[in-house]
Motif scaffolding. Structure first.
Motif, PDB file in Angstrom:
ATOM      1  N   ALA A 289       0.817  -1.212   0.000  1.00 34.11           N
ATOM      2  CA  ALA A 289       0.000   0.000   0.000  1.00 34.11           C
ATOM      3  C   ALA A 289       0.854   1.266   0.000  1.00 34.11           C
ATOM      4  O   ALA A 289       1.968   1.288   0.540  1.00 34.11           O
ATOM      5  N   VAL A 290       0.303   2.312  -0.587  1.00 37.47           N
ATOM      6  CA  VAL A 290       0.949   3.625  -0.523  1.00 37.47           C
ATOM      7  C   VAL A 290       0.819   4.171   0.899  1.00 37.47           C
ATOM      8  O   VAL A 290       1.754   4.770   1.441  1.00 37.47           O
ATOM      9  N   VAL A 291      -0.347   3.963   1.478  1.00 37.71           N
ATOM     10  CA  VAL A 291      -0.631   4.432   2.828  1.00 37.71           C
ATOM     11  C   VAL A 291      -1.791   3.605   3.377  1.00 37.71           C
ATOM     12  O   VAL A 291      -2.578   3.048   2.605  1.00 37.71           O
ATOM     13  N   THR A 292      -1.884   3.470   4.686  1.00 40.30           N
ATOM     14  CA  THR A 292      -3.025   2.806   5.285  1.00 40.30           C
ATOM     15  C   THR A 292      -3.920   3.847   5.955  1.00 40.30           C
ATOM     16  O   THR A 292      -3.496   4.978   6.217  1.00 40.30           O
ATOM     17  N   LEU A 293      -5.156   3.443   6.247  1.00 35.43           N
ATOM     18  CA  LEU A 293      -6.156   4.354   6.779  1.00 35.43           C
ATOM     19  C   LEU A 293      -6.687   3.841   8.108  1.00 35.43           C
ATOM     20  O   LEU A 293      -6.855   2.637   8.298  1.00 35.43           O
ATOM     21  N   ALA A 294      -6.961   4.761   9.013  1.00 39.65           N
ATOM     22  CA  ALA A 294      -7.543   4.410  10.305  1.00 39.65           C
ATOM     23  C   ALA A 294      -8.385   5.590  10.770  1.00 39.65           C
ATOM     24  O   ALA A 294      -8.130   6.739  10.391  1.00 39.65           O
ATOM     25  N   SER A 295      -9.388   5.300  11.583  1.00 33.13           N
ATOM     26  CA  SER A 295     -10.263   6.379  12.042  1.00 33.13           C
ATOM     27  C   SER A 295     -10.991   5.975  13.313  1.00 33.13           C
ATOM     28  O   SER A 295     -11.149   4.794  13.609  1.00 33.13           O
ATOM     29  N   GLY A 316       6.402  -0.473   8.034  1.00 35.41           N
ATOM     30  CA  GLY A 316       7.078   0.690   7.465  1.00 35.41           C
ATOM     31  C   GLY A 316       6.180   1.610   6.676  1.00 35.41           C
ATOM     32  O   GLY A 316       6.643   2.580   6.073  1.00 35.41           O
ATOM     33  N   VAL A 317       4.876   1.329   6.647  1.00 35.11           N
ATOM     34  CA  VAL A 317       3.945   2.084   5.804  1.00 35.11           C
ATOM     35  C   VAL A 317       3.285   3.208   6.616  1.00 35.11           C
ATOM     36  O   VAL A 317       2.828   2.980   7.741  1.00 35.11           O
ATOM     37  N   PRO A 318       3.232   4.424   6.065  1.00 35.72           N
ATOM     38  CA  PRO A 318       2.628   5.544   6.802  1.00 35.72           C
ATOM     39  C   PRO A 318       1.122   5.390   6.949  1.00 35.72           C
ATOM     40  O   PRO A 318       0.490   4.606   6.239  1.00 35.72           O
ATOM     41  N   VAL A 319       0.552   6.157   7.877  1.00 34.35           N
ATOM     42  CA  VAL A 319      -0.860   6.066   8.220  1.00 34.35           C
ATOM     43  C   VAL A 319      -1.529   7.424   8.028  1.00 34.35           C
ATOM     44  O   VAL A 319      -0.942   8.464   8.320  1.00 34.35           O
ATOM     45  N   ILE A 320      -2.757   7.393   7.527  1.00 35.84           N
ATOM     46  CA  ILE A 320      -3.633   8.559   7.592  1.00 35.84           C
ATOM     47  C   ILE A 320      -4.691   8.250   8.632  1.00 35.84           C
ATOM     48  O   ILE A 320      -5.447   7.289   8.488  1.00 35.84           O
ATOM     49  N   TYR A 321      -4.718   9.059   9.682  1.00 38.65           N
ATOM     50  CA  TYR A 321      -5.704   8.843  10.743  1.00 38.65           C
ATOM     51  C   TYR A 321      -6.696   9.997  10.756  1.00 38.65           C
ATOM     52  O   TYR A 321      -6.302  11.169  10.803  1.00 38.65           O
ATOM     53  N   ALA A 322      -7.985   9.666  10.729  1.00 39.61           N
ATOM     54  CA  ALA A 322      -9.038  10.676  10.766  1.00 39.61           C
ATOM     55  C   ALA A 322      -9.753  10.615  12.107  1.00 39.61           C
ATOM     56  O   ALA A 322     -10.286   9.561  12.466  1.00 39.61           O
ATOM     57  N   GLY A 323      -9.761  11.715  12.822  1.00 42.20           N
ATOM     58  CA  GLY A 323     -10.427  11.756  14.113  1.00 42.20           C
ATOM     59  C   GLY A 323      -9.568  12.440  15.155  1.00 42.20           C
ATOM     60  O   GLY A 323      -8.561  13.079  14.835  1.00 42.20           O
ATOM     61  N   GLY A 335       7.359  11.202  11.342  1.00 39.29           N
ATOM     62  CA  GLY A 335       7.735   9.985  10.634  1.00 39.29           C
ATOM     63  C   GLY A 335       6.698   8.881  10.653  1.00 39.29           C
ATOM     64  O   GLY A 335       6.881   7.854  10.000  1.00 39.29           O
ATOM     65  N   ILE A 336       5.600   9.055  11.405  1.00 35.13           N
ATOM     66  CA  ILE A 336       4.590   8.009  11.501  1.00 35.13           C
ATOM     67  C   ILE A 336       3.541   8.134  10.405  1.00 35.13           C
ATOM     68  O   ILE A 336       3.203   7.167   9.730  1.00 35.13           O
ATOM     69  N   GLY A 337       2.993   9.334  10.245  1.00 34.13           N
ATOM     70  CA  GLY A 337       1.947   9.498   9.241  1.00 34.13           C
ATOM     71  C   GLY A 337       1.296  10.863   9.309  1.00 34.13           C
ATOM     72  O   GLY A 337       1.981  11.869   9.517  1.00 34.13           O
ATOM     73  N   HIS A 338      -0.021  10.875   9.169  1.00 39.50           N
ATOM     74  CA  HIS A 338      -0.765  12.123   9.073  1.00 39.50           C
ATOM     75  C   HIS A 338      -2.025  12.041   9.928  1.00 39.50           C
ATOM     76  O   HIS A 338      -2.847  11.137   9.747  1.00 39.50           O
ATOM     77  N   ALA A 339      -2.186  12.987  10.848  1.00 36.01           N
ATOM     78  CA  ALA A 339      -3.418  13.109  11.624  1.00 36.01           C
ATOM     79  C   ALA A 339      -4.248  14.210  10.992  1.00 36.01           C
ATOM     80  O   ALA A 339      -3.749  15.314  10.728  1.00 36.01           O
ATOM     81  N   GLU A 359       7.338   7.983  -1.494  1.00 37.57           N
ATOM     82  CA  GLU A 359       8.162   7.992  -0.282  1.00 37.57           C
ATOM     83  C   GLU A 359       9.414   7.145  -0.471  1.00 37.57           C
ATOM     84  O   GLU A 359       9.336   6.011  -0.956  1.00 37.57           O
ATOM     85  N   PRO A 360      10.580   7.664  -0.090  1.00 34.09           N
ATOM     86  CA  PRO A 360      11.805   6.856  -0.196  1.00 34.09           C
ATOM     87  C   PRO A 360      11.762   5.671   0.751  1.00 34.09           C
ATOM     88  O   PRO A 360      11.172   5.748   1.845  1.00 34.09           O
ATOM     89  N   TYR A 361      12.391   4.576   0.348  1.00 31.90           N
ATOM     90  CA  TYR A 361      12.377   3.364   1.170  1.00 31.90           C
ATOM     91  C   TYR A 361      13.019   3.603   2.532  1.00 31.90           C
ATOM     92  O   TYR A 361      12.627   2.986   3.525  1.00 31.90           O
ATOM     93  N   ALA A 362      13.988   4.519   2.592  1.00 37.11           N
ATOM     94  CA  ALA A 362      14.663   4.788   3.860  1.00 37.11           C
ATOM     95  C   ALA A 362      13.673   5.220   4.937  1.00 37.11           C
ATOM     96  O   ALA A 362      13.831   4.886   6.115  1.00 37.11           O
ATOM     97  N   ASN A 363      12.642   5.948   4.540  1.00 38.97           N
ATOM     98  CA  ASN A 363      11.625   6.366   5.512  1.00 38.97           C
ATOM     99  C   ASN A 363      10.884   5.160   6.070  1.00 38.97           C
ATOM    100  O   ASN A 363      10.574   5.101   7.257  1.00 38.97           O
ATOM    101  N   ARG A 364      10.580   4.204   5.189  1.00 37.87           N
ATOM    102  CA  ARG A 364       9.865   3.007   5.638  1.00 37.87           C
ATOM    103  C   ARG A 364      10.737   2.168   6.567  1.00 37.87           C
ATOM    104  O   ARG A 364      10.247   1.634   7.568  1.00 37.87           O
TER     105      ARG A 364
END
Length: 394
Positions: A289-295, A316-323, A335-339, A359-364
């Motif tokens: 995945a490019v990014v995972t989702l959580a809410s 190593g995959v970033p997260v988009i969290y809604a809430g 470095g974790i993701g996006h709130a 995203e560069p692999y180094a970030n993951r």
């Protein structure tokens, strides 16, 4: 392991009581498996009292040496879950009698729901066995936030109070839960042990799903607490700019039927809904995945934490969290993701941003390393072992 810990647990019999256990895919299953392995590694003889796995999941997992899994039939709902009054009772009553008549353990560790804790307290009280309550959630708060009648929440709070106040120790998965438990159940002796993920299973190394197009992934339970339909609303906006992208849901929950119906209004093939699968399979989808989702829905259970974020970060995959709440604090870490606010426009904007920036692999790799050092299930299990040792040596 320290010599003191080994001395406290060596030769002791420990019973772990939970309505779900591996191979049933759930956060509780994996953290309990890690706990059982750690107990056995410290010299304890462990009996796991649990249910038969749901249809489609074979019990092929080999328990740790020194542990055995004792399963029993249980009533499941149409979706294959042990969820509901009759379902809980179908587990609680048989396990009550097992606790009464099995070879007497030195310690019992019990997992919610509170009704299981209720029966465990009675059985342990009769036999003079100390028990530890694993507070992975505060069910009475969750029920109240989900819109159930007030009297249901009141009754459940009484059951939960009884289950926790009789425990020799209560372990909580977060500081927020610990604070709330002390507020609602002041007689409970609670300690924060944290929550985590199996970082050997969820890691950047392994099979990676490729769909030929970039995809965003929601993996795990989707219920009224989560409000995952907001991601479909946001993705509808994303498709206007990125029609080559895809949204994938994997899992289960009371909202999956709603998600399936809502997805019909989007272009054919833009959304995939897949049933729950083994953790190894889920890990391969996360890696691709490019990014995972959580809410967590802002009008719901504010203290809830979407543990699916741990699996994503471990891979190593970033997260988009809604809430809001503890999930937002976690996702906002560097470095974790996006709130982001629980609004489709705000979520769509972040989705587009992530899809546009490779995203560069180094970030993951750095994200996964952080997870291994901070949120591994083994570290959590070790902290619970400390509480078990305290009980057994008291």
């Amino acid at each position: 392991m320290s010599p003191e810990t080994m001395d406290a647990l060596a030769g002791k019999r420990v019973a772990v009581v939970s309505r779900i256990y591996v191979p049933e895919p759930a956060a509780a299953s994996y953290r309990l498996r890690a706990l059982v392995a750690e107990l056995a590694a410290n010299g304890a003889a462990v009996d796991v009292l649990t249910s038969n796995p749901p249809a489609g999941f074979d019990d092929v997992d080999s328990p740790a040496r020194g542990a055995r899994v004792r399963r029993m039939w249980v009533l499941r709902d149409r979706a294959g879950y042990v969820r509901g009054y009759l379902q809980y009772l179908s587990f609680d009553l048989p396990v009550f009698f097992r606790l009464l008549f099995m070879r007497k353990p030195h310690l019992v560790i019990v997992e919610p729901p509170p009704t299981t804790g209720w029966f465990t307290r009675i059985a342990c009280g009769i036999r003079g066995i100390p028990y530890l309550y694993y507070a992975a959630d505060i069910w009475s708060d969750a029920v109240g936030s989900a819109g159930y009648p007030r009297h249901i929440a009141v009754i459940l709070r009484g059951v939960e109070r009884w289950a926790m106040s009789g425990a020799a120790a209560v372990v909580s998965v977060s500081a927020e839960f610990t604070e709330r438990i002390r507020e609602q159940f002041p007689r409970a002796m609670v300690t924060t042990v944290g929550n985590g993920v199996d970082t050997t299973m969820f890691s950047p190394v392994g099979e990676k799903i490729a769909l030929g197009v970039p995809y965003l992934l929601y993996a795990g339970t989707a219920s009224e607490v989560h409000g995952a339909q907001i991601f479909l609303d946001a993705f509808e906006e994303v498709l206007k700019t990125r029609p080559d992208s895809k949204l994938v849901f994997i899992g289960q929950g009371s909202d999956f039927a709603t998600l399936a119906e809502r997805s019909k209004s989007l272009p054919v093939g833009a959304v995939e809904l897949r049933p729950r699968m083994s953790p190894e399979e889920v890990a391969s989808w996360i890696r691709g995945a490019v990014v995972t989702l959580a809410s967590v829905h802002p009008d719901g259970y504010a203290r809830a934490f979407a543990t699916k974020m741990y699996a994503s970060v471990a891979c190593g995959v970033p997260v988009i969290y809604a809430g809001t709440g503890p999930g937002a604090d976690f996702a906002a870490r560097e470095g974790i993701g996006h709130a982001v606010a629980y609004e489709k426009e705000a979520i769509a904007a972040v989705m587009l941003s992530v899809l546009s920036d490779e995203e560069p692999y180094a970030n993951r790799a750095a994200r996964s390393e952080w997870a291994a050092n901070n949120i591994s299930l083994r570290a959590v299990a070790s902290r619970i072992i400390g509480e078990a040792r305290r009980i057994l040596t008291r």
